[in-house]
Design an enzyme around this catalytic site. Structure first.
Site, mmCIF file in Angstrom:
data_model
loop_
_atom_site.group_PDB
_atom_site.id
_atom_site.type_symbol
_atom_site.label_atom_id
_atom_site.label_comp_id
_atom_site.label_asym_id
_atom_site.label_seq_id
_atom_site.Cartn_x
_atom_site.Cartn_y
_atom_site.Cartn_z
ATOM 1 N N ASP A 3 0.849 -1.186 0.000
ATOM 2 C CA ASP A 3 0.000 0.000 0.000
ATOM 3 C C ASP A 3 0.890 1.243 0.000
ATOM 4 O OD1 ASP A 3 -1.788 2.101 0.619
ATOM 5 O OD2 ASP A 3 -3.107 0.731 1.711
ATOM 6 N N GLU A 5 -2.577 0.044 -4.419
ATOM 7 C CA GLU A 5 -2.516 -1.193 -3.633
ATOM 8 C C GLU A 5 -2.331 -2.400 -4.530
ATOM 9 O OE1 GLU A 5 -5.695 -2.024 -0.878
ATOM 10 O OE2 GLU A 5 -6.085 0.121 -0.692
#
Length: 345
Positions: free
Chosen positions: A12, A111
């Site tokens: 992330d 992500e």
DNA sequence: TCTGGGGTCCTAGGACCC
DNA sequence: TCTGGGGTCCTAGGACCC
């Protein structure tokens, strides 16, 4: 040493939109940066897309109106949202990840899940951070888990820039006492409904009766919630690009539209734009939906299924206009949206 | 603090058919 | 005769995520 776990990594990017802006304007580093809307914090009806960590210290959060953000952090640098640039940066990051020895499943702009690798997940996580920083100048947090859910939740503990591990061994120790809405997929509404049946914490969920939850939440959602409490769920990482099921365009107007002709014109524009885009991509349209938000904020939708999938822009446009005729427009229109759906195959 | 835009998935209820 | 049961498609809305 062989591991008993099928490891999954979740990557992330830190403060992604703000980080991309800082990357192209290094003089912004260390300053509170707020990205969203047109970047003009005096304009109403625009919200924060991403705030840098410096801005978050002032309580600025994603989804907050820009004007509220400006009150909290008047010295922040406000920047317009530049989707094309973020998409490009995202592509760079994903390409970098794909050069690592793991399958990559893209999960939105900032992500990805990594799976199907052998060896030490900690070493790979370090390698991910090192490589992404070296090749893109961006930093990321990495979660290590034995399911996608645990990897994803682990990332939250690693932010920003760290590495964290959640497995069946420490899941309940770390998360058991947290409220249910700490879980990925449980929001405030579901948390409230769970509380109403005596389920308050993550640890309460695996103790709950699956059949009883199915009664309250439906046959799929009930058992899924129990699974969620255990940290279970999918362990599959799929490198196949996801094929979109729908595409949409929507606009909130700076001031409510009160003139019917103006509404029709704007809808026509939105529908044409969207239709041209999906037709150019070779994706025939099967369903067309129109969404309106009234000044009261109620937001009904009307949808229709076409007799057959079409790549005819005029057919899509006229379907949207037919749907518009089913709305009351007298009290003004705050938002107008069009969505098309594709046949599944 | 008057509340964006772009997605996904699930549920409920009605229509319709056998 | 006052009422079956399953399956499928469709629409509308809700919830959630980034």
């Amino acid at each position: 040493m062989t591991s008993p776990y099928p490891w999954i990594l979740h990557v992330d990017l830190d403060q992604f939109l703000a980080a991309v802006e800082i990357r192209r304007r290094p003089e912004l580093r260390g300053r509170p940066v707020i990205v969203g809307g047109t970047g003009d914090p005096t304009q109403p009806r625009m919200v924060v897309a991403t705030a840098s960590y410096e801005a978050r210290r002032f309580g600025v959060r994603s989804g907050m109106p820009l004007r509220a953000a400006a009150r909290r952090c008047p010295d922040a640098v406000f920047l317009p949202s530049d989707r094309a640039v973020y998409q490009e940066a995202s592509d760079e990051v994903m390409a970098t990840l794909r050069r690592l020895p793991a399958r990559v499943e893209v999960w939105g702009w900032d992500e990805a899940f990594l799976g199907g690798f052998s060896g030490d997940p900690q070493a790979l996580a370090v390698e991910v951070q090192r490589t992404v920083l070296a090749e893109t100048g961006l930093t990321c947090a990495v979660g290590i888990g034995d399911t996608k859910l645990r990897a994803k939740m682990a990332t939250g503990f690693g932010k920003p820039g760290g590495i964290y591990r959640l497995t069946r061994d420490n899941w309940l120790t770390v998360l058991g006492d947290e409220r249910t809405d700490a879980l990925w997929g449980v929001g405030s509404k579901t948390a409230r409904r769970l509380a109403a049946v005596g389920i308050h914490t993550v640890a309460d969920l695996p103790r709950a009766d699956s059949a009883e939850l199915a009664e309250h939440f439906g046959p799929t959602t009930g058992p899924w919630l129990v699974q969620l409490g255990r940290g279970g769920g999918s362990t599959q990482v799929d490198a196949q690009p996801r094929i979109a099921r729908s595409r949409s365009r929507e606009t909130t107007f700076p001031e409510d539209l009160t003139d019917r002709t103006a509404v029709v014109d704007r809808l026509r524009e939105l529908a044409r734009e969207l239709a041209h885009e999906v037709v150019a991509e070779g994706r025939p349209v099967r369903r067309v939906a129109v969404k309106i938000r009234y000044p009261s904020f109620t937001t009904p939708t009307r949808i229709t299924t076409l007799p057959e999938a079409t790549s005819d822009v005029a057919v899509i446009e006229s379907a949207a206009l037919d749907l518009l005729a089913r709305f009351h427009l007298e009290r003004g229109v705050r938002l107008l949206g069009v969505r098309v759906e594709f046949d599944r195959s």
